[in-house]
Design a protein around this motif. Structure first.
Motif, PDB file in Angstrom:
ATOM      1  N   TYR A   1      46.404   3.404  92.772  1.00  0.00           N
ATOM      2  CA  TYR A   1      47.433   4.333  93.262  1.00  0.00           C
ATOM      3  C   TYR A   1      48.007   3.839  94.588  1.00  0.00           C
ATOM      4  O   TYR A   1      47.787   4.447  95.643  1.00  0.00           O
ATOM      5  CB  TYR A   1      46.825   5.732  93.454  1.00  0.00           C
ATOM      6  CG  TYR A   1      46.247   6.323  92.190  1.00  0.00           C
ATOM      7  CD1 TYR A   1      47.074   6.630  91.099  1.00  0.00           C
ATOM      8  CD2 TYR A   1      44.888   6.588  92.078  1.00  0.00           C
ATOM      9  CE1 TYR A   1      46.551   7.176  89.937  1.00  0.00           C
ATOM     10  CE2 TYR A   1      44.354   7.139  90.912  1.00  0.00           C
ATOM     11  CZ  TYR A   1      45.185   7.426  89.844  1.00  0.00           C
ATOM     12  OH  TYR A   1      44.666   7.969  88.708  1.00  0.00           O
TER      13      TYR A   1
ATOM     14  N   GLU B   1      50.236   6.473  96.745  1.00  0.00           N
ATOM     15  CA  GLU B   1      49.470   7.566  97.354  1.00  0.00           C
ATOM     16  C   GLU B   1      48.590   6.997  98.465  1.00  0.00           C
ATOM     17  O   GLU B   1      48.463   7.588  99.535  1.00  0.00           O
ATOM     18  CB  GLU B   1      48.604   8.281  96.310  1.00  0.00           C
ATOM     19  CG  GLU B   1      49.378   9.190  95.352  1.00  0.00           C
ATOM     20  CD  GLU B   1      50.012   8.420  94.186  1.00  0.00           C
ATOM     21  OE1 GLU B   1      49.894   7.172  94.132  1.00  0.00           O
ATOM     22  OE2 GLU B   1      50.635   9.078  93.319  1.00  0.00           O
TER      23      GLU B   1
ATOM     24  N   GLY C   1      39.051  11.665 102.617  1.00  0.00           N
ATOM     25  CA  GLY C   1      39.282  10.634 101.603  1.00  0.00           C
ATOM     26  C   GLY C   1      39.968  11.220 100.391  1.00  0.00           C
ATOM     27  O   GLY C   1      40.256  12.414 100.353  1.00  0.00           O
ATOM     28  N   CYS C   2      40.226  10.392  99.403  1.00  0.00           N
ATOM     29  CA  CYS C   2      40.779  10.907  98.149  1.00  0.00           C
ATOM     30  C   CYS C   2      39.804  11.936  97.578  1.00  0.00           C
ATOM     31  O   CYS C   2      40.194  12.945  97.002  1.00  0.00           O
ATOM     32  CB  CYS C   2      40.988   9.775  97.156  1.00  0.00           C
ATOM     33  SG  CYS C   2      41.781   8.318  97.864  1.00  0.00           S
TER      34      CYS C   2
ATOM     35  N   CYS D   1      40.162  15.896  98.152  1.00  0.00           N
ATOM     36  CA  CYS D   1      41.054  16.770  97.368  1.00  0.00           C
ATOM     37  C   CYS D   1      41.089  16.444  95.876  1.00  0.00           C
ATOM     38  O   CYS D   1      41.744  17.142  95.100  1.00  0.00           O
ATOM     39  CB  CYS D   1      42.476  16.685  97.906  1.00  0.00           C
ATOM     40  SG  CYS D   1      42.629  17.090  99.652  1.00  0.00           S
ATOM     41  N   HIS D   2      40.409  15.373  95.488  1.00  0.00           N
ATOM     42  CA  HIS D   2      40.448  14.971  94.074  1.00  0.00           C
ATOM     43  C   HIS D   2      39.063  14.654  93.509  1.00  0.00           C
ATOM     44  O   HIS D   2      38.965  14.159  92.381  1.00  0.00           O
ATOM     45  CB  HIS D   2      41.297  13.702  93.902  1.00  0.00           C
ATOM     46  CG  HIS D   2      42.743  13.859  94.278  1.00  0.00           C
ATOM     47  ND1 HIS D   2      43.622  14.648  93.572  1.00  0.00           N
ATOM     48  CD2 HIS D   2      43.470  13.319  95.296  1.00  0.00           C
ATOM     49  CE1 HIS D   2      44.827  14.574  94.134  1.00  0.00           C
ATOM     50  NE2 HIS D   2      44.761  13.777  95.178  1.00  0.00           N
TER      51      HIS D   2
ATOM     52  N   GLN E   1      47.356  23.080  94.778  1.00  0.00           N
ATOM     53  CA  GLN E   1      48.015  22.388  95.900  1.00  0.00           C
ATOM     54  C   GLN E   1      47.945  23.194  97.191  1.00  0.00           C
ATOM     55  O   GLN E   1      48.383  22.739  98.233  1.00  0.00           O
ATOM     56  CB  GLN E   1      49.483  22.083  95.583  1.00  0.00           C
ATOM     57  CG  GLN E   1      49.707  21.238  94.352  1.00  0.00           C
ATOM     58  CD  GLN E   1      50.243  22.110  93.231  1.00  0.00           C
ATOM     59  OE1 GLN E   1      49.694  23.182  92.957  1.00  0.00           O
ATOM     60  NE2 GLN E   1      51.293  21.675  92.578  1.00  0.00           N
TER      61      GLN E   1
ATOM     62  N   ARG F   1      53.832  12.132  95.096  1.00  0.00           N
ATOM     63  CA  ARG F   1      53.733  12.938  96.309  1.00  0.00           C
ATOM     64  C   ARG F   1      53.384  12.047  97.481  1.00  0.00           C
ATOM     65  O   ARG F   1      52.385  11.314  97.426  1.00  0.00           O
ATOM     66  CB  ARG F   1      52.584  13.939  96.191  1.00  0.00           C
ATOM     67  CG  ARG F   1      52.829  15.057  95.266  1.00  0.00           C
ATOM     68  CD  ARG F   1      53.464  16.213  95.971  1.00  0.00           C
ATOM     69  NE  ARG F   1      53.555  17.339  95.040  1.00  0.00           N
ATOM     70  CZ  ARG F   1      54.133  18.479  95.324  1.00  0.00           C
ATOM     71  NH1 ARG F   1      54.690  18.664  96.511  1.00  0.00           N
ATOM     72  NH2 ARG F   1      54.178  19.444  94.436  1.00  0.00           N
TER      73      ARG F   1
ATOM     74  N   HIS G   1      51.508  11.303 100.635  1.00  0.00           N
ATOM     75  CA  HIS G   1      50.268  11.833 101.181  1.00  0.00           C
ATOM     76  C   HIS G   1      50.237  11.792 102.702  1.00  0.00           C
ATOM     77  O   HIS G   1      49.204  11.955 103.331  1.00  0.00           O
ATOM     78  CB  HIS G   1      49.065  11.107 100.564  1.00  0.00           C
ATOM     79  CG  HIS G   1      48.724  11.616  99.193  1.00  0.00           C
ATOM     80  ND1 HIS G   1      49.632  11.621  98.152  1.00  0.00           N
ATOM     81  CD2 HIS G   1      47.589  12.167  98.699  1.00  0.00           C
ATOM     82  CE1 HIS G   1      49.057  12.145  97.075  1.00  0.00           C
ATOM     83  NE2 HIS G   1      47.806  12.482  97.391  1.00  0.00           N
TER      84      HIS G   1
END
Ligand code: HEC
Ligand code: HEC
Ligand code: HEC
Ligand code: HEC
Length: 397
Positions: free
Chosen positions: A48, A51, A148-149, A152-153, A182, A279, A281
């Motif tokens: 990604y 992002e 970090g990613c 939220c993921h 979100q 999106r 980031h």
């Protein structure tokens, strides 16, 4: 109402019906327990790239100001806790770890890492609440990245948004599924919280959306007889509100809560050369994004002017009431030292001081300066003002 406005509102309603249905997709909740892993942000750089690059770009906003210099009254209002000597403004997410380790405020426990680094979030998810009482410096040695990613993921951005700070899902109860993903991912940190007295675990002071408001949160703290610190000169057991962006934006009076998520206003959609979108980031102010402002233009011809107008008025009121709170603190300190008041008389003033500061702080530390929900902010300031006035009227001279 003129015809153009009617058309605009009708179109907006249709967009909202379509958009809100999508926006209402709730976040998932992370898996916890022994053996759960953490994939660091750098591992996603190739999968990604956009992002990742925009996430790293939060480094560019390094600007930070010291609130104690800008708002001198807080050196008195926050006396008894470290914020009264150093309290920096928010800057890019990249700096979360640097800001918590380099402040003038010393930290003993790892719980201060709650909103700063995915590595600590992962530790809590793996070993449970005992992580909160680990020594700050021991945890620091194992911190490799800021947010970090994972934050939220979890470990798979392709799954959409996942909440990794489980206390949020706990506090929302059945309402968790009503909050758009979100928005929920931001509410992991942009909220009022406290450290539970027994476990030192990060905890949110509510149990559903209905009681997520300044009045019920105050009642919650009263019921558990909670204080963050005691002012050494007045003996007031005070609460320290922390950045309640989520509570404010979702609260009664919010114009846009059912129309937009946090990401809609702070993470712009960028179109790639091939026409696909992603999106950004880099968390920005909507006023710094042409593309976000374009989505607002139908109803706000001059968004910056409109927002700055709200913020200026809110700042002015907040500062004026802040000075009154400083005056109250000093007068109460004199009354305590002077000996002309009974303990009951002093306690009556202390109770008003505690509550007045709560409502004032709720607005002072909210980062949008009125833009998220000026109605709620003004009602908090009305309450703060009345409580402080009442307290001032109780002094004998
Ligand atoms: C502060 C929370 C947050 C962090 C940290 C974060 N993301 Fe996201 N991400 C979001 C949100 C919110 C969306 C929008 C989801 C939606 O619209 O459904 C998103 C969307 C995405 C998407 C879907 C495509 C797109 O761009 O809309 C991908 C892929 C993604 N993120 C990858 C990453 C990677 C890789 C990292 C780490 C470098 C990361 N994210 C860090 C919040 C975050
Ligand atoms: C893991 C905790 C965490 C999460 C999740 C999080 N934030 Fe933040 N955010 C922070 C902290 C801490 C700061 C202040 C950083 C500093 O000054 O060191 C901040 C700062 C910001 C700023 C100011 C940035 C600047 O450059 O001035 C914005 C805007 C923001 N966050 C919006 C969001 C939005 C929108 C989301 C959800 C998509 C989100 N944040 C998710 C912790 C978080
Ligand atoms: C309708 C648009 C909108 C939505 C939705 C929204 N915000 Fe904001 N937000 C704003 C505006 C406008 C400002 C003030 C920006 C400025 O002063 O430049 C702001 C400011 C902020 C700031 C301070 C930024 C800084 O640079 O100091 C943070 C943090 C923030 N918002 C977080 C959130 C979070 C978290 C959510 C969701 C709970 C949210 N916002 C939802 C419009 C929005
Ligand atoms: C469908 C029309 C519409 C759209 C689209 C719209 N707004 Fe609004 N907005 C309103 C109305 C109506 C108000 C209330 C006006 C008032 O109080 O004077 C408002 C109020 C606001 C406020 C002040 C909130 C408060 O509590 O005082 C902000 C900030 C704001 N809008 C930001 C945005 C941003 C950013 C966007 C684009 C992402 C946006 N709006 C899109 C209609 C809209």
């Amino acid at each position: 109402m003129n015809k153009n406005l009617v058309t605009v509102l009708a179109v907006a309603l249709l967009l909202c019906l379509a958009g809100c249905a999508l926006a209402a997709t709730p976040a998932g909740v992370v898996e916890t327990g022994t053996g759960v892993s953490l994939i660091p942000a750098s591992s996603w750089a190739e999968t990604y790239p956009d992002e990742y690059a925009t996430y790293m770009a939060t480094e560019a906003n390094s600007q930070v100001t010291d609130y104690v210099a800008d708002y001198p009254m807080i050196s008195t209002i926050y006396e008894g806790m470290a914020f009264n000597t150093y309290y920096s403004s928010a800057r890019g997410h990249f700096y979360c770890v640097a800001d918590v380790t380099e402040t003038g405020r010393p930290h003993k426990l790892a719980n201060c890492f709650t909103c700063k680094t995915a590595d600590f979030t992962h530790m809590v998810n793996e070993q449970g609440v005992s992580a909160y009482t680990m020594a700050f410096d021991d945890v620091l040695a194992n911190v490799n990245e800021s947010m970090g990613c994972y934050t939220c993921h979890a470990n798979d951005p392709a799954q959409g948004n996942t909440v990794t700070h489980t206390y949020l899902a706990d506090a929302m109860g059945d309402d968790f599924s009503k909050v758009a993903g979100q928005t929920a991912v931001c509410a992991q940190c942009h909220v009022e919280y406290y450290f539970a007295p027994d476990t030192k675990a990060t905890t949110l002071p509510y149990t559903s959306l209905a009681v997520m408001n300044p009045d019920d949160i105050y009642a919650y703290y009263e019921a558990m007889d909670f204080a963050d610190y005691t002012n050494p000169r007045t003996g007031v057991r005070q609460l320290k509100t922390q950045h309640p962006e989520f509570e404010t934006y979702m609260g009664a009076g919010s114009v846009h809560a059912s129309m937009f998520t946090c990401a809609d206003c702070h993470m712009e959609k960028v179109t790639r050369e091939d026409g696909t979108t992603f999106r950004s980031h880099t968390l920005v102010s909507p006023l710094d994004s042409e593309s976000i402002m374009a989505t607002c233009a139908a109803c706000h011809a001059d968004l910056p002017g409109f927002v700055h107008g709200i913020q200026e008025k809110m700042e002015e009121r907040t500062i004026a009431i802040g000075y009154k709170l400083e005056e109250l603190t000093n007068k109460l300190a004199d009354a305590v030292a002077g000996g002309q008041y009974t303990e009951d008389e002093l306690n009556a003033i202390r109770a008003l001081n505690r509550k007045g500061q709560w409502y004032w702080d709720f607005v002072f530390v909210e980062n949008s300066e009125g833009a998220h929900n000026s109605k709620l902010d003004n009602s908090c300031l009305d309450k703060a003002d009345a409580l402080i006035e009442e307290a001032l009227s109780l002094f004998k001279m």
